[in-house]
Design a protein around this motif. Structure first.
Motif, PDB file in Angstrom:
ATOM      1  N   UNK A 221       0.688   2.435 -12.061  1.00  0.00           N
ATOM      2  CA  UNK A 221       0.206   2.467 -13.449  1.00  0.00           C
ATOM      3  C   UNK A 221      -1.152   1.806 -13.643  1.00  0.00           C
ATOM      4  N   UNK A 222      -1.916   1.618 -12.573  1.00  0.00           N
ATOM      5  CA  UNK A 222      -3.290   1.146 -12.733  1.00  0.00           C
ATOM      6  C   UNK A 222      -4.216   2.160 -12.058  1.00  0.00           C
ATOM      7  N   UNK A 223      -5.259   2.571 -12.797  1.00  0.00           N
ATOM      8  CA  UNK A 223      -6.299   3.387 -12.179  1.00  0.00           C
ATOM      9  C   UNK A 223      -7.382   2.398 -11.782  1.00  0.00           C
ATOM     10  N   UNK A 224      -7.727   2.374 -10.493  1.00  0.00           N
ATOM     11  CA  UNK A 224      -8.688   1.359 -10.070  1.00  0.00           C
ATOM     12  C   UNK A 224      -9.697   1.924  -9.085  1.00  0.00           C
ATOM     13  N   UNK A 225     -10.938   1.427  -9.200  1.00  0.00           N
ATOM     14  CA  UNK A 225     -11.994   1.785  -8.248  1.00  0.00           C
ATOM     15  C   UNK A 225     -12.763   0.523  -7.903  1.00  0.00           C
ATOM     16  N   UNK A 226     -13.214   0.444  -6.655  1.00  0.00           N
ATOM     17  CA  UNK A 226     -13.971  -0.735  -6.221  1.00  0.00           C
ATOM     18  C   UNK A 226     -15.072  -0.304  -5.273  1.00  0.00           C
ATOM     19  N   UNK A 227     -16.153  -1.067  -5.277  1.00  0.00           N
ATOM     20  CA  UNK A 227     -17.219  -0.863  -4.290  1.00  0.00           C
ATOM     21  C   UNK A 227     -17.231  -2.095  -3.400  1.00  0.00           C
TER      22      UNK A 227
ATOM     23  N   UNK B  44     -15.128  -4.302  -9.088  1.00  0.00           N
ATOM     24  CA  UNK B  44     -13.717  -3.893  -9.141  1.00  0.00           C
ATOM     25  C   UNK B  44     -13.375  -3.589 -10.590  1.00  0.00           C
ATOM     26  N   UNK B  45     -12.947  -2.350 -10.838  1.00  0.00           N
ATOM     27  CA  UNK B  45     -12.567  -1.940 -12.192  1.00  0.00           C
ATOM     28  C   UNK B  45     -11.099  -1.516 -12.169  1.00  0.00           C
ATOM     29  N   UNK B  46     -10.332  -2.031 -13.109  1.00  0.00           N
ATOM     30  CA  UNK B  46      -8.907  -1.679 -13.202  1.00  0.00           C
ATOM     31  C   UNK B  46      -8.612  -1.221 -14.630  1.00  0.00           C
ATOM     32  N   UNK B  47      -8.221   0.054 -14.764  1.00  0.00           N
ATOM     33  CA  UNK B  47      -7.817   0.558 -16.077  1.00  0.00           C
ATOM     34  C   UNK B  47      -6.296   0.533 -16.103  1.00  0.00           C
ATOM     35  N   UNK B  48      -5.740  -0.418 -16.846  1.00  0.00           N
ATOM     36  CA  UNK B  48      -4.285  -0.588 -16.853  1.00  0.00           C
ATOM     37  C   UNK B  48      -3.641   0.296 -17.913  1.00  0.00           C
ATOM     38  N   UNK B  49      -2.482   0.847 -17.565  1.00  0.00           N
ATOM     39  CA  UNK B  49      -1.743   1.676 -18.529  1.00  0.00           C
ATOM     40  C   UNK B  49      -0.634   0.888 -19.203  1.00  0.00           C
ATOM     41  N   UNK B  50      -0.632  -0.428 -18.986  1.00  0.00           N
ATOM     42  CA  UNK B  50       0.526  -1.214 -19.412  1.00  0.00           C
ATOM     43  C   UNK B  50       0.815  -1.073 -20.904  1.00  0.00           C
TER      44      UNK B  50
ATOM     45  N   UNK C  92     -13.564   5.323 -14.515  1.00  0.00           N
ATOM     46  CA  UNK C  92     -13.316   4.107 -13.717  1.00  0.00           C
ATOM     47  C   UNK C  92     -14.250   4.068 -12.507  1.00  0.00           C
ATOM     48  N   UNK C  93     -14.384   5.202 -11.817  1.00  0.00           N
ATOM     49  CA  UNK C  93     -15.270   5.257 -10.640  1.00  0.00           C
ATOM     50  C   UNK C  93     -16.729   5.017 -11.070  1.00  0.00           C
TER      51      UNK C  93
ATOM     52  N   UNK D  26      -8.166  -1.583  -6.331  1.00  0.00           N
ATOM     53  CA  UNK D  26      -8.791  -0.730  -5.320  1.00  0.00           C
ATOM     54  C   UNK D  26      -9.582  -1.514  -4.276  1.00  0.00           C
ATOM     55  N   UNK D  27      -9.862  -2.810  -4.545  1.00  0.00           N
ATOM     56  CA  UNK D  27     -10.628  -3.587  -3.558  1.00  0.00           C
ATOM     57  C   UNK D  27      -9.828  -3.729  -2.263  1.00  0.00           C
ATOM     58  N   UNK D  28      -8.539  -3.979  -2.391  1.00  0.00           N
ATOM     59  CA  UNK D  28      -7.701  -4.145  -1.190  1.00  0.00           C
ATOM     60  C   UNK D  28      -7.566  -2.815  -0.429  1.00  0.00           C
ATOM     61  N   UNK D  29      -7.576  -1.715  -1.168  1.00  0.00           N
ATOM     62  CA  UNK D  29      -7.474  -0.398  -0.524  1.00  0.00           C
ATOM     63  C   UNK D  29      -8.771  -0.109   0.238  1.00  0.00           C
ATOM     64  N   UNK D  30      -9.892  -0.473  -0.381  1.00  0.00           N
ATOM     65  CA  UNK D  30     -11.183  -0.288   0.285  1.00  0.00           C
ATOM     66  C   UNK D  30     -11.236  -1.108   1.575  1.00  0.00           C
ATOM     67  N   UNK D  31     -10.722  -2.334   1.523  1.00  0.00           N
ATOM     68  CA  UNK D  31     -10.790  -3.191   2.718  1.00  0.00           C
ATOM     69  C   UNK D  31      -9.908  -2.632   3.848  1.00  0.00           C
TER      70      UNK D  31
END
Ligand code: KG4
Ligand code: ZN
Length: 340
Positions: free
Chosen positions: A16-22, A31-37, A62-63, A304-309
Motif C-alpha cells: 500500500x505504498x507507492x515509492x520511488x528512490x534515486x 526517497x518519495x513514498x505515497x502512502x495509501x493508508x 512519485x517517480x 524504494x531506497x532499500x529496493x534500489x540498494x
C-alpha cells in the motif's frame, strides 16, 4: 558491498505504498513514498483492487518527484530496480510495468528485486555497514523470519512464523482495541503510560527456540476485550500486547544468536520501527557483546531506497532481467548465491 556506480532508480509497489528512490552508491539522493493508508483506513485494512488502482495514479508523479528531489535528469539514470515479488500481484504489476517501460525507453538495465531482500539490506543504507556473516530478524506485516546472512545475496532461513506475522499481530490486536491503522504504530502510541504487565498474554511456541507463533495472541486479546467490556483499559491492553510481541521476538532472536554463534544482529521491516523492540534488542545485545544494527527508522517500513540498494548489489554482479519480468504473489527469499 560492491555497488552499482551510477544513479539508480528504485521502485516499490508491493502493498500500500507507492515509492520511488534515486540511489547514488549507498547514498539515498531522494526517497518519495505515497502512502495509501488514509484510503485503506475507511475499510480497516488494505483492499487489493483499490491498492492497485491507487498505484496506477501515483506511480508517475512519485517517480518524477523522486527525480526532481534528487536534482537528476532522466538520462542520468543508468539502471532500474523494482520489487517484483512477493506481494499483491495487481499492486506489484504497476511498479513492474513502469520499470520495464523506463528500462526499454531509456535502454538501461533492469533488475527485479525480492521485497524481503530489500528489507535485509536496509541497514546498509546511508553508509551503515553491519559485518557479515550476521543474523537478520525480519519483522513486517506479512513476514516474521530469522535469516542467516552469510554474505551479499547468500541467505539461510533459520526460523519463521508458523501462522501470523508480528506486524499482523499488531494490526489485528489494534483492530480489536478499536485503534487505527497501521496497527503497530497505533499500539505503540496507545501503550505509552500503560502497564505492560497488566494483562497476561501468551508468548507463542515458548519451547521452540527458532520459530514464532502469534495467532494465540490474537485469540487471547479477543477474549480479554470481551471480558473487560466497557471497563477495558486500552493503554494497559496495548502495552501488554506490545510487551508480548517484543518479548517473543527478543527471546527467539537471542536463542538464534546463541545457536548460530553469530556476533551481529540486524533488525528490519515495518515492525523494526517499534521503539520498544529496538530498545529491548539493543539492551540484550549489549549485555552479550553482540553488535546490533537496526535499519534506520525511515527505512523500516516499505520504501524504494532499500529496493534500489538490493538491486544495486545484484546489478553489480552482472545480474539482469529481461522484459519478461513478471509480478509474483509468493516467492521464497532467493537462496544461496555463489560469491564472485
Ligand atoms: O515492512 P512493512 O512496511 O510492510 C510489509 O512488508 O508488510 O510493514 C508493515 C507493518 C504493519 O503491520 C505495521 O503495523 C507495522 O509494520 N508497524 C509497526 C510500527 N510501524 C509499522 N509495528 C510496531 N511498531 C511500529 N512503530
Ligand atoms: Zn515490507
Amino acid at each position: 558491498m560492491n555497488l552499482w556506480p551510477g544513479l539508480l532508480l528504485g521502485i516499490e509497489s508491493s502493498c500500500d505504498e507507492t515509492s520511488a528512490a534515486i540511489l547514488d552508491g549507498s547514498q539515498v539522493r531522494s526517497l518519495v513514498i505515497a502512502s495509501q493508508v488514509e484510503m485503506h483506513r475507511r475499510w480497516g485494512g488494505v483492499v487489493p483492487e483499490a491498492a492497485a488502482r491507487a498505484h496506477v495514479e501515483a506511480i508517475l508523479p512519485t517517480i518524477l518527484d523522486a527525480l526532481s528531489q534528487a536534482g537528476a535528469a532522466p538520462e542520468q539514470i543508468t539502471a532500474v530496480a523494482v520489487t517484483n515479488r512477493p506481494g499483491l500481484v495487481g499492486a506489484l504489476s504497476v511498479g513492474v510495468s513502469a520499470a520495464k517501460a523506463w528500462a526499454w525507453y531509456r535502454s538501461v538495465p533492469l533488475i527485479g528485486v525480492h521485497h524481503l531482500e530489500g528489507h535485509v539490506v536496509s541497514p546498509y543504507l546511508d553508509g551503515g555497514d553491519p559485518p557479515t556473516p550476521h543474523l537478520c530478524l525480519i519483522v513486517s506485516g506479512g513476514h516474521t523470519e530469522l535469516v542467516a546472512v552469510d554474505g551479499p545475496g547468500r541467505y539461510r532461513l533459520i526460523g519463521q512464523t508458523l501462522d501470523d506475522a508480528a506486524g499482523e499481530a499488531f494490526d489485528k490486536s489494534a483492530r480489536l482495541l478499536g485503534l487505527g491503522i497501521p496497527g503497530g504504530y497505533a499500539i505503540q502510541q496507545a501503550a505509552a503510560g500503560g502497564n505492560p504487565r497488566a494483562v497476561p498474554l501468551p508468548r507463542g511456541l515458548a519451547k521452540d527456540p527458532m520459530n514464532f507463533s502469534f495467532s494465540g495472541l490474537k485469540t487471547a486479546v479477543m477474549r480479554q476485550v470481551e471480558l473487560a467490556g466497557e471497563s477495558l483499559d486500552v493503554a494497559d491492553m496495548a502495552a501488554s500486547v506490545q510487551e508480548a510481541i517484543v518479548d517473543s521476538l527478543t527471546a527467539k532472536a537471542i536463542a538464534a544468536l546463541e545457536e548460530t554463534g553469530s556476533r551481529c544482529l540486524t533488525l528490519v521491516g515495518g515492525v523494526a520501527a517499534n521503539l520498544c523492540l529496538r530498545q529491548r534488542l539493543e539492551n540484550e545485545c549489549r549485555k552479550r557483546g553482540i553488535e546490533f544494527h537496526p535499519a534506520p527508522l525511515r527505512y523500516c517500513t516499505d520504501n524504494a531506497a532499500m529496493i534500489a540498494l538490493a538491486g544495486s548489489v545484484r546489478l553489480q554482479r552482472c545480474e539482469r532481467d529481461g522484459f519478461q519480468l513478471d509480478a509474483e504473489a509468493n516467492a521464497p527469499l532467493p537462496g544461496a548465491m555463489i560469491e564472485s
